[in-house]
Design a protein around this motif. Structure first.
Motif, PDB file in Angstrom:
ATOM      1  N   PRO A 120       1.301  10.297   6.388  1.00 45.27           N
ATOM      2  CA  PRO A 120       2.723  10.233   6.780  1.00 45.27           C
ATOM      3  C   PRO A 120       3.205   8.783   6.800  1.00 45.27           C
ATOM      4  O   PRO A 120       2.544   7.914   7.340  1.00 45.27           O
ATOM      5  CB  PRO A 120       2.740  10.827   8.191  1.00 45.27           C
ATOM      6  N   CYS A 121       4.317   8.546   6.193  1.00 49.83           N
ATOM      7  CA  CYS A 121       4.792   7.171   6.033  1.00 49.83           C
ATOM      8  C   CYS A 121       6.197   7.001   6.585  1.00 49.83           C
ATOM      9  O   CYS A 121       6.442   6.211   7.454  1.00 49.83           O
ATOM     10  CB  CYS A 121       4.752   6.817   4.549  1.00 49.83           C
ATOM     11  N   HIS A 122       7.127   7.768   6.060  1.00 49.22           N
ATOM     12  CA  HIS A 122       8.516   7.668   6.524  1.00 49.22           C
ATOM     13  C   HIS A 122       9.207   8.994   6.359  1.00 49.22           C
ATOM     14  O   HIS A 122       8.699   9.919   5.807  1.00 49.22           O
ATOM     15  CB  HIS A 122       9.277   6.579   5.750  1.00 49.22           C
ATOM     16  N   MET A 179       0.803  -1.219   0.000  1.00 50.87           N
ATOM     17  CA  MET A 179       0.000   0.000   0.000  1.00 50.87           C
ATOM     18  C   MET A 179       0.836   1.268   0.000  1.00 50.87           C
ATOM     19  O   MET A 179       0.311   2.365   0.138  1.00 50.87           O
ATOM     20  CB  MET A 179      -0.911   0.028   1.234  1.00 50.87           C
ATOM     21  N   HIS A 180       2.156   1.141  -0.181  1.00 48.62           N
ATOM     22  CA  HIS A 180       3.051   2.265   0.001  1.00 48.62           C
ATOM     23  C   HIS A 180       2.738   3.439  -0.929  1.00 48.62           C
ATOM     24  O   HIS A 180       2.665   4.586  -0.478  1.00 48.62           O
ATOM     25  CB  HIS A 180       4.495   1.796  -0.199  1.00 48.62           C
ATOM     26  N   ASP A 181       2.532   3.180  -2.196  1.00 47.92           N
ATOM     27  CA  ASP A 181       2.224   4.267  -3.129  1.00 47.92           C
ATOM     28  C   ASP A 181       0.886   4.910  -2.792  1.00 47.92           C
ATOM     29  O   ASP A 181       0.727   6.121  -2.939  1.00 47.92           O
ATOM     30  CB  ASP A 181       2.219   3.755  -4.557  1.00 47.92           C
ATOM     31  N   ARG A 184      -0.386   5.233   0.178  1.00 50.99           N
ATOM     32  CA  ARG A 184      -0.167   6.122   1.330  1.00 50.99           C
ATOM     33  C   ARG A 184       0.332   7.480   0.867  1.00 50.99           C
ATOM     34  O   ARG A 184      -0.158   8.521   1.301  1.00 50.99           O
ATOM     35  CB  ARG A 184       0.862   5.512   2.287  1.00 50.99           C
ATOM     36  N   HIS A 185       1.319   7.469   0.004  1.00 52.17           N
ATOM     37  CA  HIS A 185       1.874   8.736  -0.462  1.00 52.17           C
ATOM     38  C   HIS A 185       0.864   9.504  -1.296  1.00 52.17           C
ATOM     39  O   HIS A 185       0.786  10.725  -1.217  1.00 52.17           O
ATOM     40  CB  HIS A 185       3.162   8.501  -1.251  1.00 52.17           C
ATOM     41  N   LEU A 186       0.069   8.782  -2.079  1.00 54.20           N
ATOM     42  CA  LEU A 186      -0.957   9.433  -2.888  1.00 54.20           C
ATOM     43  C   LEU A 186      -1.983  10.137  -2.014  1.00 54.20           C
ATOM     44  O   LEU A 186      -2.453  11.232  -2.324  1.00 54.20           O
ATOM     45  CB  LEU A 186      -1.661   8.402  -3.774  1.00 54.20           C
TER      46      LEU A 186
HETATM   47 ZN   LIG Z   1       6.629   5.986   2.219  1.00 51.59          ZN
END
Ligand SMILES: [Zn+2]
Length: 64
Positions: free
Chosen positions: A62-64, A52-54, A56-58
């Motif tokens: 906040p991710c990393h 799901m990383h992309d 999250r950024h879309l």
């Molecule tokens: Zn990220």
């Protein structure tokens, strides 16, 4: 043309409430899995996070 539904029985209203609650719970679960899961609850390690990383950024989470 508008379509209006007026429940005629109490069971129709109960079914509508249960369907609404089910949809809201599934939406919250999806939001959690896409936005916040780090593997601790889903027990998937970092697999769901990476999957799901992309997304999250879309969504601007906040991710990393
Ligand atoms: Zn990220």
């Amino acid at each position: 043309m508008a379509i209006a539904h007026t429940p005629s029985r109490a069971t129709d209203s109960l079914a509508a409430v249960l369907a609404t609650v089910g949809v809201v719970l599934m939406a919250l679960l999806t939001l959690y899995l896409v936005g916040f899961d780090q593997g601790a609850i889903s027990r998937s390690g970092m697999y769901l996070h990476e999957l799901m990383h992309d997304g999250r950024h879309l969504l601007g989470v906040p991710c990393h």
